[in-house]
Structure formats: C-alpha cells, structure tokens
Scaffold this motif. Structure first.
Motif, PDB file in Angstrom:
ATOM      1  N   ILE A 104     -39.600  54.599  61.478  1.00 13.42           N
ATOM      2  CA  ILE A 104     -40.116  55.780  62.185  1.00 13.42           C
ATOM      3  C   ILE A 104     -39.530  55.826  63.584  1.00 13.42           C
ATOM      4  N   LYS A 105     -38.813  56.906  63.886  1.00 11.97           N
ATOM      5  CA  LYS A 105     -38.166  57.047  65.188  1.00 11.97           C
ATOM      6  C   LYS A 105     -38.970  57.933  66.140  1.00 11.97           C
ATOM      7  N   ALA A 106     -39.782  58.837  65.585  1.00 13.71           N
ATOM      8  CA  ALA A 106     -40.579  59.740  66.410  1.00 13.71           C
ATOM      9  C   ALA A 106     -41.720  60.291  65.557  1.00 13.71           C
ATOM     10  N   VAL A 107     -42.719  60.873  66.229  1.00 12.78           N
ATOM     11  CA  VAL A 107     -43.872  61.468  65.542  1.00 12.78           C
ATOM     12  C   VAL A 107     -43.953  62.946  65.905  1.00 12.78           C
ATOM     13  N   TRP A 108     -44.187  63.756  64.882  1.00 17.15           N
ATOM     14  CA  TRP A 108     -44.294  65.218  65.033  1.00 17.15           C
ATOM     15  C   TRP A 108     -45.699  65.621  64.610  1.00 17.15           C
ATOM     16  N   LEU A 109     -46.434  66.307  65.495  1.00 18.97           N
ATOM     17  CA  LEU A 109     -47.795  66.763  65.214  1.00 18.97           C
ATOM     18  C   LEU A 109     -47.807  68.278  65.138  1.00 18.97           C
ATOM     19  N   GLU A 110     -48.337  68.811  64.025  1.00 20.37           N
ATOM     20  CA  GLU A 110     -48.306  70.254  63.804  1.00 20.37           C
ATOM     21  C   GLU A 110     -49.568  70.715  63.092  1.00 20.37           C
ATOM     22  N   SER A 111     -49.696  72.034  62.976  1.00 25.52           N
ATOM     23  CA  SER A 111     -50.780  72.646  62.211  1.00 25.52           C
ATOM     24  C   SER A 111     -50.175  73.510  61.112  1.00 25.52           C
ATOM     25  N   SER A 112     -50.842  73.551  59.976  1.00 22.65           N
ATOM     26  CA  SER A 112     -50.387  74.419  58.884  1.00 22.65           C
ATOM     27  C   SER A 112     -51.007  75.809  58.984  1.00 22.65           C
ATOM     28  N   ILE A 113     -51.834  76.017  60.008  1.00 25.23           N
ATOM     29  CA  ILE A 113     -52.594  77.265  60.141  1.00 25.23           C
ATOM     30  C   ILE A 113     -51.970  78.154  61.207  1.00 25.23           C
ATOM     31  N   ASP A 114     -51.693  79.386  60.861  1.00 28.65           N
ATOM     32  CA  ASP A 114     -51.106  80.323  61.806  1.00 28.65           C
ATOM     33  C   ASP A 114     -52.070  80.590  62.960  1.00 28.65           C
ATOM     34  N   LYS A 115     -51.552  80.587  64.170  1.00 25.65           N
ATOM     35  CA  LYS A 115     -52.278  80.899  65.409  1.00 25.65           C
ATOM     36  C   LYS A 115     -53.303  79.843  65.811  1.00 25.65           C
ATOM     37  N   VAL A 116     -53.307  78.700  65.142  1.00 29.01           N
ATOM     38  CA  VAL A 116     -54.240  77.625  65.505  1.00 29.01           C
ATOM     39  C   VAL A 116     -53.502  76.292  65.477  1.00 29.01           C
ATOM     40  N   PHE A 117     -53.530  75.588  66.598  1.00 27.23           N
ATOM     41  CA  PHE A 117     -53.083  74.193  66.617  1.00 27.23           C
ATOM     42  C   PHE A 117     -54.301  73.305  66.397  1.00 27.23           C
ATOM     43  N   CYS A 118     -55.200  73.263  67.370  1.00 29.34           N
ATOM     44  CA  CYS A 118     -56.456  72.525  67.230  1.00 29.34           C
ATOM     45  C   CYS A 118     -57.431  73.058  68.261  1.00 29.34           C
ATOM     46  N   SER A 119     -58.615  73.462  67.802  1.00 33.60           N
ATOM     47  CA  SER A 119     -59.595  74.103  68.685  1.00 33.60           C
ATOM     48  C   SER A 119     -60.427  73.113  69.474  1.00 33.60           C
ATOM     49  N   GLY A 120     -60.296  71.812  69.214  1.00 38.59           N
ATOM     50  CA  GLY A 120     -61.043  70.808  69.962  1.00 38.59           C
ATOM     51  C   GLY A 120     -61.828  69.886  69.055  1.00 38.59           C
ATOM     52  N   GLY A 121     -62.800  69.204  69.646  1.00 34.74           N
ATOM     53  CA  GLY A 121     -63.679  68.358  68.855  1.00 34.74           C
ATOM     54  C   GLY A 121     -64.658  69.203  68.059  1.00 34.74           C
ATOM     55  N   ASP A 122     -65.263  68.601  67.070  1.00 33.95           N
ATOM     56  CA  ASP A 122     -66.186  69.317  66.186  1.00 33.95           C
ATOM     57  C   ASP A 122     -67.545  69.471  66.872  1.00 33.95           C
ATOM     58  N   ILE A 123     -67.716  70.564  67.606  1.00 30.00           N
ATOM     59  CA  ILE A 123     -68.938  70.807  68.375  1.00 30.00           C
ATOM     60  C   ILE A 123     -70.141  71.002  67.444  1.00 30.00           C
ATOM     61  N   LYS A 124     -69.912  71.624  66.305  1.00 28.36           N
ATOM     62  CA  LYS A 124     -71.006  71.826  65.355  1.00 28.36           C
ATOM     63  C   LYS A 124     -71.583  70.482  64.907  1.00 28.36           C
ATOM     64  N   GLN A 125     -70.711  69.527  64.604  1.00 25.83           N
ATOM     65  CA  GLN A 125     -71.181  68.217  64.175  1.00 25.83           C
ATOM     66  C   GLN A 125     -71.873  67.482  65.314  1.00 25.83           C
ATOM     67  N   LEU A 126     -71.389  67.689  66.523  1.00 27.08           N
ATOM     68  CA  LEU A 126     -72.033  67.075  67.689  1.00 27.08           C
ATOM     69  C   LEU A 126     -73.469  67.577  67.820  1.00 27.08           C
ATOM     70  N   TYR A 127     -73.656  68.874  67.601  1.00 25.65           N
ATOM     71  CA  TYR A 127     -75.006  69.437  67.657  1.00 25.65           C
ATOM     72  C   TYR A 127     -75.888  68.852  66.550  1.00 25.65           C
ATOM     73  N   LEU A 128     -75.324  68.733  65.361  1.00 26.46           N
ATOM     74  CA  LEU A 128     -76.089  68.181  64.242  1.00 26.46           C
ATOM     75  C   LEU A 128     -76.458  66.713  64.481  1.00 26.46           C
ATOM     76  N   GLY A 141     -59.442  71.815  74.359  1.00 24.38           N
ATOM     77  CA  GLY A 141     -60.312  70.646  74.352  1.00 24.38           C
ATOM     78  C   GLY A 141     -59.682  69.428  73.713  1.00 24.38           C
ATOM     79  N   GLY A 142     -60.353  68.904  72.682  1.00 24.85           N
ATOM     80  CA  GLY A 142     -59.866  67.716  71.996  1.00 24.85           C
ATOM     81  C   GLY A 142     -58.488  67.899  71.384  1.00 24.85           C
ATOM     82  N   GLY A 143     -58.107  69.144  71.111  1.00 18.99           N
ATOM     83  CA  GLY A 143     -56.759  69.411  70.613  1.00 18.99           C
ATOM     84  C   GLY A 143     -55.701  69.071  71.641  1.00 18.99           C
ATOM     85  N   LEU A 144     -56.058  69.183  72.924  1.00 19.64           N
ATOM     86  CA  LEU A 144     -55.149  68.783  73.987  1.00 19.64           C
ATOM     87  C   LEU A 144     -55.162  67.267  74.159  1.00 19.64           C
TER      88      LEU A 144
END
Length: 323
Positions: free
Chosen positions: A61-85, A124-127
């Motif tokens: 492994i020479k490098a790591v590539w992080l991506e999303s398969s979802i258009d217009k979304v990389f990562c919205s952050g941590g799971d706030i819903k689960q935090l509330y639960l 958020g957590g996506g950053l």
C-alpha cells in the motif's frame, strides 16, 4: 486488479479495496451509508481505524484514498441520532468518541499519503477523517462546515488545531457561526489542498493507481494531483475577510459581538452575524471561543486532549440532547 476486503461489522456502510498498480497498491475506503448521509457510526470508526493500521504496515500500500459512493455527500459527521439514543448510556457515548478521536489522531500522523475526495457535504466528524490527512480534493459540490454550536456541542475532532491556525481569525468566525464554505473559499483558506473537476475524480484515482512511486510517496501524489488542479474564482467569503479579521480579533466574545453590531460600515452584515451567533447555544459559543483561542498555543495532541475533556463535559449537559 481490485481486491475487496470483507468487514462484516459495518454491513453495507463502508467498503475497503486494495487496487493493484504498476509499482504498488492504492488502499481505497468508500463510504456507502446513504440513508444517514454517511454519518459515522461506532462500527465504522473501528473498521476504518483497524484497516488503516493494517495498511500502515503493508508495504504494497503506497497511499490511501477516502471517498463516498453517494452523490453530493462525503460525510455529514458523527451519528447524532445514535448519540441521542445513547443519552442514558454515558459509557456507549464515550466509547464512540474514544474511537473517533483515536481515528483522528491516526490520520493526522499517518505515514503514507492520505487523500480525501470531497464531492459534497463534508461536516463535523466527516472532517475529522479527512481534514487531518495530507491531501483534500474539493469539487464544486463541496459544502464544508463545522456546525456543532447549533446542536449544543463544540467543534471537536481536532478542529481547534486547524481553526486556530487559519489566518485573519477566520477560524473563530467559522467555528462560532458554522458558516458553510464552498470549494473556492476552502482552497483559499487552505482547508482544501486542491480543487478538481467532478468528472476527473475517476481519472485522478486511476492516475494514482498507475503512479510510478518514488521513495517519497507524497511527492508522487503531488505530481499526479498537480495535473488535475483547477483554479477557481475568488470565494464569496473573501469579501468579508477584512471585517472578520477586525471583529474577531478581541479577547472576549462580547467584544466581538459589540463590534459586529455597532460598526456602521459593516451593516447589515455585522448585525446578521451577531444575531446568528446569539441564536446558537450560548454555552457552546462561550466554550468554542475559548477553545479556539487557546488552541493557538497547543500541539495537535494537546488539542485532542482538550477535546476529550470538553466532550466529556458536554455529555452531561442537556443542551447537547435538546439541540
């Protein structure tokens, strides 16, 4: 040739692939959690952490590539819903942040080039899983933000480190307002390292796979990315750069708000910004202001230690669960 790496712990939320090239492999992490806008779960954080540790000692492994398969979304952050639960289970909440912050630290110190592809919402957590990496590529679809003050929390994931190092007090402004940054301003501020065309994303990844790796992997990646760089126009945030530097240079949040409201040549923008800050959780605003100010003198690991202490405090506060 692509080899998929199985990880049943996260079902279909994330996948890991090892793509073989001429002189090495590219490790690819793809986020797939569409229904939650790729919000990070505990299982996802653990899976990424463990895979990065494996790739760290894998000479192929020479490098790591992080991506999303979802258009217009990389990562919205941590799971706030689960935090509330989990609000009645402090242990579960602490476990999530334990792994999330450990992952942030691992990426910050990762010995191999770490490249993130921002093609949409990155918040958020996506950053936390991208901003600390070596390379951040942004397309026109980027929406970059740390909006934690609006939910009764604070900009964690080591944000105090990069916010405190932005020029002209721009970090204080972004942390206190949660302002959404486009790809032009992201490049201007150094939040993104490159701006690229969306239709070049697959070509960039393939060029990295085909890279003739030298002893210095970062130089190899830099050379590849330079050929895809697209210089954008000046961002909208830059028109307020002088005002932001003036208003957020004070030692107290009250002084900053007063200048915003009372400086005639800044209106109506100044009063709008002051009103927006006032509308957020005031505890979050007060702690965020001091945290970013103090982080100027901290190393990254010291900032992360502060994040752990502040996070633990907020987990006992009702504002986090009331929003």
């Amino acid at each position: 040739m692509t080899h998929e790496i199985n990880n049943n712990a996260v079902d279909n939320d994330i996948s890991f692939n090892k793509i073989e090239g001429k002189r090495g492999c590219l490790g690819v992490i793809t986020l797939h959690r569409a229904k939650a806008h790729n919000a990070l779960s505990l299982a996802m954080c653990i899976a990424i952490y463990q895979q990065l540790l494996c790739w760290q000692v894998d000479d192929d492994i020479k490098a790591v590539w992080l991506e999303s398969s979802i258009d217009k979304v990389f990562c919205s952050g941590g799971d706030i819903k689960q935090l509330y639960l989990n609000k009645d289970s402090l242990e579960e909440s602490l476990r999530f942040f334990q792994y999330e912050y450990a992952l942030n630290e691992l990426i910050f110190h990762y010995p191999k080039p770490f490249i993130s592809m921002w093609n949409g919402i990155a918040m958020g957590g996506g950053l936390g899983i991208s901003q600390h990496g070596h390379f951040r590529l942004a397309t026109k679809k980027l929406i970059w933000a740390m909006p934690e003050v609006s939910i009764g929390f604070f900009p964690d994931i080591g944000a105090g480190y990069f916010f405190s190092r932005l020029q002209n007090h721009m970090g204080l402004y972004l942390g206190l307002t949660g302002h959404r940054v486009g790809f032009e301003d992201a490049l201007e501020l150094g939040l993104a390292t490159h701006t690229v065309a969306e239709n070049d994303m697959a070509s960039i990844k393939q060029a990295l796979v085909d890279c003739d790796w030298t002893d210095n992997g970062a130089e190899s990646v830099t050379d590849v990315l330079a050929s895809f760089q697209r210089k954008p126009a000046t961002g909208l945030l830059q028109q307020h750069a002088t005002a932001i530097e003036k208003c957020f240079s004070y030692d107290s949040i009250e002084q900053c708000l007063t200048i915003l409201k009372q400086t005639n040549e800044l209106q109506p923008w100044g009063q709008e910004v002051a009103g927006h800050i006032r509308s957020q959780c005031l505890l979050s605003i007060a702690i965020t202001f001091q945290h970013i100010k103090r982080s100027t003198h901290f190393t990254f690991l010291q900032v992360m230690q502060q994040d752990r202490r502040i996070c633990r405090y907020f987990l006992d506060q009702p504002c986090l669960y009331e929003g």
